[in-house]
Design a protein around this motif. Structure first.
Motif, mmCIF file in Angstrom:
data_model
loop_
_atom_site.group_PDB
_atom_site.id
_atom_site.type_symbol
_atom_site.label_atom_id
_atom_site.label_comp_id
_atom_site.label_asym_id
_atom_site.label_seq_id
_atom_site.Cartn_x
_atom_site.Cartn_y
_atom_site.Cartn_z
ATOM 1 N N LEU A 128 0.856 -1.188 0.000
ATOM 2 C CA LEU A 128 0.000 0.000 0.000
ATOM 3 C C LEU A 128 0.892 1.239 0.000
ATOM 4 O O LEU A 128 1.754 1.404 0.865
ATOM 5 C CB LEU A 128 -0.892 -0.001 1.235
ATOM 6 C CG LEU A 128 -1.781 -1.240 1.424
ATOM 7 C CD1 LEU A 128 -2.544 -1.132 2.741
ATOM 8 C CD2 LEU A 128 -2.736 -1.405 0.252
ATOM 9 N N ILE A 146 -1.576 1.453 -4.870
ATOM 10 C CA ILE A 146 -0.981 0.173 -4.489
ATOM 11 C C ILE A 146 0.225 -0.114 -5.373
ATOM 12 O O ILE A 146 0.385 0.475 -6.449
ATOM 13 C CB ILE A 146 -1.991 -0.994 -4.600
ATOM 14 C CG1 ILE A 146 -2.389 -1.219 -6.073
ATOM 15 C CG2 ILE A 146 -3.203 -0.744 -3.729
ATOM 16 C CD1 ILE A 146 -3.192 -2.480 -6.304
ATOM 17 N N MET A 517 -7.255 -3.487 0.937
ATOM 18 C CA MET A 517 -6.206 -3.187 1.914
ATOM 19 C C MET A 517 -5.871 -4.382 2.795
ATOM 20 O O MET A 517 -4.765 -4.482 3.333
ATOM 21 C CB MET A 517 -6.605 -1.989 2.770
ATOM 22 C CG MET A 517 -6.648 -0.681 1.985
ATOM 23 S SD MET A 517 -7.077 0.744 3.005
ATOM 24 C CE MET A 517 -5.615 0.884 4.032
#
Length: 525
Positions: A128, A146, A517
């Protein structure tokens, strides 16, 4: 037919011998034949496809933590075979055990470092990059950047001076990222690289296709690169230009990292005095950088800048230490500096010294001393040479030509700003080191030199006993440099993973990004 053994290539998941006589690797001290290498006859398309499709898919199926465990297993294999690597380095690279350690133990340390870095990333499968960013007035719609592993292969075309570290400092972040590696070591010292790959392959650590080695000619390798592949090159600026202009890079946008020539500098504080702590630290570091691996380091000090009033004192102090350096056969325990890697490199360094001498005076020349246990007509041994220029603003060649051996040039400066200007004439370097007892001067110098150097290494008395060395590349620090140095970046902790990942912005609902995530780990280089 020759009786010299042929080293096999590990390519397309199997060991393959190249055809023909290939190239013979020599002992640079004794001149004797060691092994042969050849890449002729290999099906390059098959090998690259196998690495992409088999090796890449298998690596990407693992988490960062699982890939880190593979690096840890490689460390164990290399440690178990360490003695054999030292023997090969002595025979093929002409290095003393102390110098071999920079290459071999440095590689093992770097792998161990990335093992720990990968473990900390845990069970994530992507990285991330930053926090979510609101895209619309309603916070339900956001962007999350990302980084995901590229679905290609990493081709490494490496230099002759670090056959061990040159492989693993690149391979560690590549494999940790989930990208398969094909390494083409420099022919002259390919034996150590090939042996290390063989030991790892024999141990069965990595998935098939994750690690390949091609020894011999590099002909055709660049032609195999496709848009999602990456290529990393360490070597001459001339070869770097060829790589940059290749259709794979120029037309197919293959990501390219270059480390080329570098006229690295050492700068002494204008407030220093002869014999004080800063002065002595500079002298010791210059001598170390001139003699470790016979000056065959891309990060070695090539230009030394001292206040004009200290020029003669610095020349005398450096020359006195260099005079104690015994040069010759690394097998003799009295030898402190071994050989260059080949007679070809011997000729290049000898010609390079003569070229620099067209502008510089010779302050110390150790080449008249007898070699230890070596025939000067055969051995590729060059003793240290310290050159000097008292008016370096008038010099041209000294700021343009790097001689890749135990050679450095001492230069006088008249003001702090002039010193910075002279250093910048190197047009971009990997590292500059600063020697001072004054934190304020160190800070000013760092700010002044950071834009033209990949690393600024400050040596002061309070860190003298623990500093890692001007020329030692540590995995937690950036390695690379702008301009003449190639414009590339390697290492620097997790920053190294960026070269092997593709950044993308995912725009979506909060719910969707929550799920996304969960697969990622924070990326905070």
């Amino acid at each position: 037919m020759t009786s010299t053994p042929l080293l096999s290539n590990f390519f397309a998941g199997r060991w393959q011998d190249g055809t023909g006589n290939g190239s013979t690797l020599l002992d640079p001290v004794l001149g004797t034949s060691l092994v042969r290498v050849s890449s002729a006859g290999l099906n390059l398309a098959e090998g690259f496809a196998f690495a992409r499709e088999q090796g890449g898919a298998a690596l990407r199926a693992l988490t960062y933590k699982q890939r880190a465990a593979l690096l840890g297993d490689i460390v164990k294999v290399l440690q178990a075979n360490r003695d054999a690597y030292y023997e090969i380095a002595t025979a093929n690279c002409g290095t003393t055990n102390k110098d071999s350690a920079v290459d071999i133990d440095g590689a093992i340390f770097t792998l161990g470092y990335y093992t720990k870095q990968g473990e900390a990333l845990g069970d994530a499968t992507l990285l991330l990059d930053g926090e979510r960013i609101r895209v619309a007035k309603d916070p339900v719609f956001q962007t999350q950047h990302i980084m995901s592993p590229t679905r290609g292969v990493a081709l490494f075309i490496n230099a002759f001076n670090f056959p061990s570290w040159g492989l693993w400092e690149k391979a560690a972040p590549a494999l940790l990222s989930g990208v398969p590696v094909i390494v083409k070591p420099a022919t002259a010292t390919a034996w150590l690289t090939q042996r290390m790959v063989k030991d790892v392959v024999d141990a069965g650590i990595l998935p098939a296709g994750a690690l390949s080695v091609v020894c011999g000619s590099s002909a055709g390798l660049m032609d195999q690169l496709q848009p999602f592949d990456v290529v990393s090159f360490t070597g001459s600026a001339e070869t770097a230009r060829i790589i940059r202009s290749h259709p794979a890079v120029a037309q197919r946008s293959v990501r390219c990292n270059i480390e080329a020539d570098s006229l690295n500098s050492a700068l002494l504080d204008p407030a220093a005095a002869a014999g004080d702590e800063a002065f002595n630290l500079l002298v010791s570091e210059v001598v170390r950088e001139m003699t470790v691996k016979s000056g065959q380091k891309c990060t070695a000090i090539r230009r030394i800048f001292v206040p004009r009033a200290l020029f003669d004192a610095a020349a005398e102090a450096i020359g006195a230490k260099l005079a104690k350096t015994t040069v010759g056969n690394p097998r003799n325990e009295t030898t402190r500096m071994g050989a260059l890697v080949s007679r070809e490199q011997f000729d290049s360094v000898t010609a390079g010294i003569a070229h620099l001498q067209t502008e510089a005076e010779t302050l110390f020349d150790g080449r008249s001393a007898a070699l230890v246990d070596a025939d000067p007509s055969v051995a590729a041994c060059v003793a240290p040479v310290l050159l000097g220029h008292r008016q370096p603003m008038q010099a041209k060649v000294l700021h343009e030509v790097e001689v890749f051996g135990p050679v450095a040039t001492l230069m006088a400066y008249d003001s702090e700003e002039q010193a910075y200007e002279l250093i910048r004439r190197g047009e971009g370097s990997l590292v500059a080191s600063v020697y001072s007892c004054d934190p304020a001067f160190i800070a000013r110098a760092a700010i002044a030199l950071a834009d033209s150097h990949g690393r600024v290494h400050a040596i002061s008395p309070d860190v003298a006993a623990m500093q890692s060395g001007h020329g030692n590349v540590m995995p937690m620090s950036l390695h690379g440099g702008p301009g003449r140095a190639g414009g590339g970046e390697e290492l620097g902790g997790l920053r190294a993973l960026g070269f092997y990942h593709r950044r993308s912005a995912v725009q979506g609902s909060t719910a969707a990004l929550d799920v996304l995530m969960a697969s990622g780990a924070p990326f905070k280089p």
